[in-house]
Design an enzyme around this catalytic site. Structure first.
Site, PDB file in Angstrom:
ATOM      1  CE1 TYR A 201     -62.109 -17.734 -19.617  1.00  0.00           C
ATOM      2  CE2 TYR A 201     -60.775 -17.951 -21.611  1.00  0.00           C
ATOM      3  CZ  TYR A 201     -60.907 -18.031 -20.237  1.00  0.00           C
ATOM      4  OH  TYR A 201     -59.836 -18.405 -19.481  1.00  0.00           O
ATOM      5  CG  HIS A 209     -66.224 -16.701 -10.520  1.00  0.00           C
ATOM      6  ND1 HIS A 209     -65.977 -16.326  -9.235  1.00  0.00           N
ATOM      7  CD2 HIS A 209     -65.095 -17.305 -10.956  1.00  0.00           C
ATOM      8  CE1 HIS A 209     -64.755 -16.707  -8.888  1.00  0.00           C
ATOM      9  NE2 HIS A 209     -64.201 -17.298  -9.930  1.00  0.00           N
ATOM     10  CB  VAL A 210     -63.499 -15.257 -15.233  1.00  0.00           C
ATOM     11  CG1 VAL A 210     -62.629 -16.030 -16.205  1.00  0.00           C
ATOM     12  CG2 VAL A 210     -63.560 -13.786 -15.656  1.00  0.00           C
ATOM     13  CG  HIS A 211     -67.705 -19.583 -16.665  1.00  0.00           C
ATOM     14  ND1 HIS A 211     -68.301 -18.377 -16.317  1.00  0.00           N
ATOM     15  CD2 HIS A 211     -68.488 -20.105 -17.635  1.00  0.00           C
ATOM     16  CE1 HIS A 211     -69.384 -18.188 -17.033  1.00  0.00           C
ATOM     17  NE2 HIS A 211     -69.530 -19.212 -17.861  1.00  0.00           N
ATOM     18  CG  LEU A 212     -61.250 -22.388 -20.307  1.00  0.00           C
ATOM     19  CD1 LEU A 212     -61.164 -21.496 -21.533  1.00  0.00           C
ATOM     20  CD2 LEU A 212     -59.872 -22.938 -19.952  1.00  0.00           C
TER      21      LEU A 212
END
Length: 293
Positions: A201, A209-212
């Site tokens: 991350y 918006h959380v993104h890997l």
DNA sequence: GTTCTAGAAC
DNA sequence: GTTCTAGAAC
């Protein structure tokens, strides 16, 4: 120019428009229909920045307003972005933000592009677009990065709206493990040769918006153009998925060091041999030498 | 996040 | 003169 709207999550009243660079005081009033005496008539002061896509929130009242799970505190100011929830008082009266393209309201004209909101919400739009989806299950969706910084560069996103690392809590550990597992599977299935990958991350992502990130370590891509791009994947600005999960298990939160943004200004250093390069073109030429062999 | 471009660096 | 970076985008 986008317009900014404060939306009552419980639909207690119609969205309130926040004008660009105007201050708007919100509290106990007919506008919000809040009658709770604990809520000040001037509970928070809001100031929208429609260009940059956020709203500054200052708590004026004595009782706590909070953003996601974090209390703002009297006199303090925080940045409120789409995808986050603002609770006006004591975890009550939830509000969300919307930036809308004014051209989509009212009569439509031919050839006009559909408004998708502020650029920082781009991932939320892309993840919902079936033509962008590479994989999906009940918990997550995978899309290709629109501007890949390597030969393989995917993003794993949860369907649940989690704005950033700051909003993560212990209850998300299982979700993050699943995201990593899906990322690992992308690497195994899609990558033909044995390229090295990293899963992690960004400390301070630009996109909401959380993104890997699941990215191959060749960094062979025309979209990799500047120092910020390079350092965001090759310094501690890039936090391994395993480290994020470990931190969440241990502390129940993910802490990002102050000044992580400064890491983006570090000199250009090869991620393989650590040799320093003076310019991006030279760095890009140098990393090619590690591709062979 | 990207695009654009002024002016620094070479 | 050309390449390259880095900050603004009202």
């Amino acid at each position: 120019m986008l317009t900014c709207w404060l939306v009552s999550e419980e639909e207690i009243h119609h969205p309130i428009q926040l004008l660009h660079h105007h201050t708007h005081t919100l509290g106990r009033s007919p506008e919000t229909k809040i009658k709770d005496q604990k809520c000040s008539r001037q509970q928070v002061e809001l100031r929208a920045d429609c260009k940059r896509g956020f709203v500054s929130v200052k708590q004026l009242g004595s009782n706590p307003s909070s953003l996601d799970d974090v209390v703002v505190g009297k006199g303090n100011q925080v940045t409120f972005k789409p995808g986050q929830k603002l609770y006006l008082l004591n975890r009550l009266y939830p509000y969300t933000l919307q930036f809308r393209d004014e051209s989509t309201s009212g009569s439509s004209l031919l050839g006009r592009k559909e408004g998708t909101g502020h650029w920082s919400q781009g991932l939320r739009v892309s993840m919902q677009d079936p033509s962008m989806q590479v994989y999906k299950d009940e918990k997550v969706v995978v899309i290709k990065d629109k501007y890949p910084k390597a030969r393989y560069h995917w993003l794993v996103l949860p369907w649940d709206s989690i704005s950033s690392l700051k909003a993560l809590r212990s209850e998300h550990v299982e979700l993050l493990r699943h995201m990593e597992q899906v990322g690992d599977r992308m690497v195994q299935q899609q990558s033909p040769n044995r390229l090295h990958f990293r899963l992690g991350y960004h400390a301070i992502p630009s996109m909401s918006h959380v993104h890997l990130h699941v990215i191959s370590q060749d960094f062979d891509s025309p979209c990799l153009k500047n120092k910020k791009h390079w350092n965001s994947f090759t310094t501690d600005y890039f936090i391994n998925s395993q480290d994020v999960i470990a931190m969440l298990e241990r502390d129940g939160r993910v802490s990002v060091k102050d000044g992580a943004g400064e890491l983006l200004k570090l000199p250009l250093r090869c991620h393989v041999c650590r040799e320093e390069q003076t310019t991006m073109p030279k760095l890009k030429e140098h990393i090619r030498t590690h591709l062979l062999s």
